[in-house]
Scaffold this active site. Structure first.
Site, PDB file in Angstrom:
ATOM      1  N   HIS A 119       6.504 -83.153 -22.150  1.00 61.65           N
ATOM      2  CA  HIS A 119       4.967 -82.759 -21.807  1.00 61.65           C
ATOM      3  C   HIS A 119       4.383 -84.488 -21.749  1.00 61.65           C
ATOM      4  O   HIS A 119       4.921 -85.337 -22.368  1.00 61.65           O
ATOM      5  CB  HIS A 119       4.142 -81.993 -22.851  1.00 61.65           C
ATOM      6  CG  HIS A 119       4.446 -80.720 -22.739  1.00 61.65           C
ATOM      7  ND1 HIS A 119       4.557 -79.862 -23.835  1.00 61.65           N
ATOM      8  CD2 HIS A 119       4.529 -79.804 -21.714  1.00 61.65           C
ATOM      9  CE1 HIS A 119       4.861 -78.537 -23.386  1.00 61.65           C
ATOM     10  NE2 HIS A 119       4.790 -78.669 -22.118  1.00 61.65           N
ATOM     11  N   HIS A 140      10.052 -79.136 -16.777  1.00 57.91           N
ATOM     12  CA  HIS A 140      10.721 -79.383 -17.763  1.00 57.91           C
ATOM     13  C   HIS A 140      12.356 -79.046 -17.309  1.00 57.91           C
ATOM     14  O   HIS A 140      13.291 -79.844 -17.943  1.00 57.91           O
ATOM     15  CB  HIS A 140      10.475 -78.225 -18.892  1.00 57.91           C
ATOM     16  CG  HIS A 140       9.267 -78.237 -19.510  1.00 57.91           C
ATOM     17  ND1 HIS A 140       8.837 -79.480 -20.151  1.00 57.91           N
ATOM     18  CD2 HIS A 140       8.211 -77.466 -19.565  1.00 57.91           C
ATOM     19  CE1 HIS A 140       7.958 -79.452 -20.451  1.00 57.91           C
ATOM     20  NE2 HIS A 140       7.230 -78.303 -20.401  1.00 57.91           N
TER      21      HIS A 140
HETATM   22 ZN   LIG Z   1       5.543 -77.219 -20.786  1.00 58.06          ZN
END
Ligand SMILES: [Zn+2]
Ligand SMILES: [Ca+2]
Ligand SMILES: [Zn+2]
Length: 282
Positions: free
Chosen positions: A179, A173
């Site tokens: 995701h 991230h």
């Molecule tokens: Zn995550």
């Protein structure tokens, strides 16, 4: 933090992730079956990509990224944490042109901390289990920062929560990955323990980070020096096939019609190794 950054963070730039599986006893079930239900905890905005036309693709616009660990967990020694975080960054520096350096001053791009409950942002942690960690997309100020819930029991094994796996996910991230829906991917939003000995980025995550930053040019050069030399062909092939970082780049080597072929992402390309052009093929 500028207003735009503030909005973007609230709008879904912070990714709340890695909810631990919650084991629940089903009440009144005569068979006393224990079911495992995975509680989905993510950022408030379900589809982060909706916001990309406002913020653009968030990535670091430089190759040397610094990080600072400002608060440690007491579950591990400081040097275990340092080593494990460095190992997590190395998963990415192995396969991209990015380099990471731990620093001990305010200039760090990425701040990493372990803290329970309220820890200075709008996303206080929730006690043991549930949310394990979260991280911000690349950017100024809080951008890239990764926070770990110190109410979890951090470990280097399969007991508790494995720090390498969670750190590798959060750093994904911090570098700009969202995701993945694929439960085999590192960037899947739920914690899955896998053996971490010799751990490297799963193929899907490698391809995604390379799509953002490109492949590791040093490694490409390293691969090609095998061909530039005068090694016997069989030896060249066996070295390249077994060379861990070459394999991580997605290179495959074979022989066809009397030439050595190198491929990236399964597209076969025949090149004359002497002219060094091979480093540029896509
Ligand atoms: Zn995550
Ligand atoms: Ca938690
Ligand atoms: Zn936080």
């Amino acid at each position: 933090m500028s207003l735009v950054d503030f909005w973007v963070v609230l709008g879904g730039c912070l990714t709340v992730c890695l909810a631990a599986p919650i084991v629940t006893q089903e009440a009144g079930n005569p068979a006393q079956v224990t079911s495992v239900e995975v509680k989905t905890l993510r950022c408030g905005v379900p589809d982060v990509s909706n916001y990309e036309h406002f913020s653009g693709t968030r990535k670091w616009e430089k190759n040397l990224i610094t990080y600072r660990i400002t608060r440690y967990t007491s579950d591990l020694t400081q040097s275990q944490v340092d080593t494990t975080i460095a190992q997590a960054f190395q998963l990415y520096s192995d396969v991209t042109p990015l380099d990471f350096r731990q620093v001990h001053d305010d200039t760090a791009d990425i701040i990493i901390l372990f803290q329970a409950r309220f820890h200075g942002d709008f996303y206080p942690f929730d006690g043991p289990d549930g949310v394990l960690a979260h991280a911000y997309k690349p950017g100024p100020s809080d951008g890239g920062d990764a926070h770990f819930d110190d109410d979890e029991t951090w470990s280097l094994t399969e007991t508790g929560v494995n720090l390498l796996l969670v750190a590798a996910h959060e750093i994904g991230h911090s570098l700009g990955l969202d995701h993945s829906d694929d439960s085999q991917a590192l960037m899947f939003g739920h914690y899955n323990y896998v053996n971490t000995i010799g751990y490297r980025l799963p193929d899907q995550d490698r391809r995604r980070i390379q799509a953002l930053y490109g492949v590791n040019n040093n490694i490409m050069a390293c691969c090609f020096t095998f061909f530039a030399g005068r090694m016997p062909r069989q030896q060249i092939i066996s070295i390249t096939k077994t060379h861990r970082t070459c394999a991580q780049q997605g290179f495959v080597v074979t022989t066809a019609r009397g030439k050595i072929c190198v491929s990236l992402n399964q597209t076969w390309a025949q090149e004359a190794f002497a002219n060094q052009q091979i480093g540029h093929h896509k």
